[in-house]
Design a protein around this motif. Sequence first.
Motif, mmCIF file in Angstrom:
data_model
loop_
_atom_site.group_PDB
_atom_site.id
_atom_site.type_symbol
_atom_site.label_atom_id
_atom_site.label_comp_id
_atom_site.label_asym_id
_atom_site.label_seq_id
_atom_site.Cartn_x
_atom_site.Cartn_y
_atom_site.Cartn_z
ATOM 1 N N UNK A 138 -31.752 45.537 66.604
ATOM 2 C CA UNK A 138 -31.700 45.625 65.154
ATOM 3 C C UNK A 138 -31.069 44.363 64.579
ATOM 4 N N UNK A 139 -31.697 43.812 63.553
ATOM 5 C CA UNK A 139 -31.157 42.588 62.952
ATOM 6 C C UNK A 139 -30.070 42.926 61.943
ATOM 7 N N UNK A 140 -28.826 42.795 62.366
ATOM 8 C CA UNK A 140 -27.674 42.908 61.481
ATOM 9 C C UNK A 140 -27.094 41.510 61.283
ATOM 10 N N UNK A 141 -26.134 41.392 60.374
ATOM 11 C CA UNK A 141 -25.500 40.090 60.148
ATOM 12 C C UNK A 141 -24.837 39.575 61.410
ATOM 13 N N UNK A 142 -24.069 40.431 62.070
ATOM 14 C CA UNK A 142 -23.363 40.008 63.275
ATOM 15 C C UNK A 142 -24.336 39.673 64.400
ATOM 16 N N UNK A 143 -25.427 40.436 64.483
ATOM 17 C CA UNK A 143 -26.387 40.164 65.556
ATOM 18 C C UNK A 143 -27.036 38.802 65.379
ATOM 19 N N UNK A 144 -27.581 38.526 64.191
ATOM 20 C CA UNK A 144 -28.340 37.296 64.009
ATOM 21 C C UNK A 144 -27.466 36.059 64.106
ATOM 22 N N UNK A 145 -26.188 36.165 63.715
ATOM 23 C CA UNK A 145 -25.311 34.992 63.722
ATOM 24 C C UNK A 145 -24.527 34.827 65.018
ATOM 25 N N UNK A 146 -24.396 35.900 65.810
ATOM 26 C CA UNK A 146 -23.539 35.801 66.999
ATOM 27 C C UNK A 146 -24.109 36.465 68.250
ATOM 28 N N UNK A 147 -24.595 37.700 68.120
ATOM 29 C CA UNK A 147 -24.900 38.507 69.294
ATOM 30 C C UNK A 147 -26.303 38.319 69.843
ATOM 31 N N UNK A 148 -27.226 37.870 69.021
ATOM 32 C CA UNK A 148 -28.580 37.616 69.488
ATOM 33 C C UNK A 148 -28.529 36.620 70.654
ATOM 34 N N UNK A 149 -29.259 36.874 71.753
ATOM 35 C CA UNK A 149 -29.209 35.947 72.895
ATOM 36 C C UNK A 149 -29.493 34.493 72.520
#
Length: 267
Positions: A138-149
């Motif tokens: 899921x594309x969240x703020x934290x995912x796209x800026x930090x957690x996405x591989x």
Amino acid sequence: MLETNKDASVAERITHCNGSSFGNWCWLRPPSGRATNELREVNNIISSITLSDRQDSWKYSLDPTGIFTTKSLTFLINSLKLGSNALSLSIPRNKLIPQKVYIFIWLAIQYKIPVRFEIDKRGIDLDSTLCPLCESALETTEHILCLCPKAALIWKLVLDWWAQDASLISNLGDAIINKQPFALSNFGSSIWQATKWVTCYIIWKHRNQKVFSKKTWSPGSILSEIQTQSYCWISKRSRKKKIIEWHQWLINPSFFVVDSPQRVGIG
């Protein structure tokens, strides 16, 4: 229609008689229809009003001081709207980066950048809520800026460039809040924070290029853009303090900005 006088005080608009208060109206046209009921309700409200001898003034009831400020209203709105979801309602301005980057960071910590999760929450139908970079979460703020591989790989390259452990950036707070486990002067700390903010900004920029233009970039080219753009912005905004040379910047910024007698300090 009520004839108004901007210089008239509240006291001049209210007449007291036998312990009751009544509106001292100056009608250009007598009220009729529904307006008569509204006038009756107003008269009932003001009938129990007792005015002091002090000068009339407005009181802002949503703040204990009674004084209205846009800052207090913004804080109240954000508290009610965001609750504990925001990392912070405000962050200090870093003068080493342009206003547009600061605004982006301010929006990011309040989860207001238009990631797919936030858009979907507002009832807007999307083809997918998955991250457009990895397409697996899921594309969240934290995912796209930090957690996405793919974002994590960019952070690894940035941290390698600064000679820091890859685990130093593991969440959105690490990427935005100005803290570091290695010794830096005050100026060096601002440089480190500016670099992190530029990294977030450029990751988002390339995310948008992937979504809207179908463009993809190699991690190495994104790192080069981060190095170039951050150096350009920082050097132009730090004229009172000497910034390190470009070749030093590319080698390892932390080597030249640490607050240590064994190394060259610029703070």
